[in-house]
Design a protein around this motif. Structure first.
Motif, short mmCIF file in Angstrom:
data_model
loop_
_atom_site.label_atom_id
_atom_site.label_comp_id
_atom_site.label_asym_id
_atom_site.label_seq_id
_atom_site.Cartn_x
_atom_site.Cartn_y
_atom_site.Cartn_z
N ARG A 113 0.82 -1.22 0.00
CA ARG A 113 0.00 0.00 0.00
C ARG A 113 0.85 1.27 0.00
N TRP A 116 1.95 2.33 -3.53
CA TRP A 116 0.98 2.46 -4.61
C TRP A 116 0.58 3.92 -4.80
N ARG A 119 -1.84 6.74 -2.55
CA ARG A 119 -2.00 6.30 -1.16
C ARG A 119 -1.29 7.23 -0.25
#
Length: 119
Positions: A113, A116, A119
């Motif tokens: 996460r 990415w 984010r």
């Protein structure tokens, strides 16, 4: 398409090759971090006499992900022999995975996460 702000999106550019490459890189990084965490946790579980076995542990990149390997000559002999020196577990990797399963998964997800876009 109106966003409610007076701005209008006329075209979205999508590059699947970039997304696939980024996902692959993040997945490899997450696997590497999990392997390093597992290796560190296993160090406290390895049967210990001289420290040679513990210090021989490495995280190795493979085609399928990562592997943990021990290069000490006696690693294969010690592994799987039940209880070993100092009452430590001769199944040290399996014990580490069982103890850290949720944390390893959480760390991998967080690594993915964090890299990415958006984010």
């Amino acid at each position: 398409m109106s966003s409610g702000t007076g701005l209008q999106i006329e075209r979205v550019s999508w590059h699947p090759q970039h997304a696939e490459q980024l996902a692959e890189e993040l997945g490899r990084t997450a696997e590497r971090h999990a392997g390093e965490r597992l290796l560190a946790d296993a160090a406290g579980r390895i049967p210990y006499a001289t420290g040679e076995l513990e210090s021989s542990g490495v995280v190795v990149d493979t085609d399928e992900g990562v592997a943990i390997a021990y290069t000490a000559e006696h690693a294969r002999y010690v592994h799987g022999r039940g209880r070993a020196l100092g009452g430590r577990d001769a199944h040290w990797l399996e014990s580490s995975i069982d103890a850290d399963r949720a944390a390893l998964g959480d760390d991998m997800a967080q690594t993915f996460r964090s890299g990415w876009p958006g984010r």
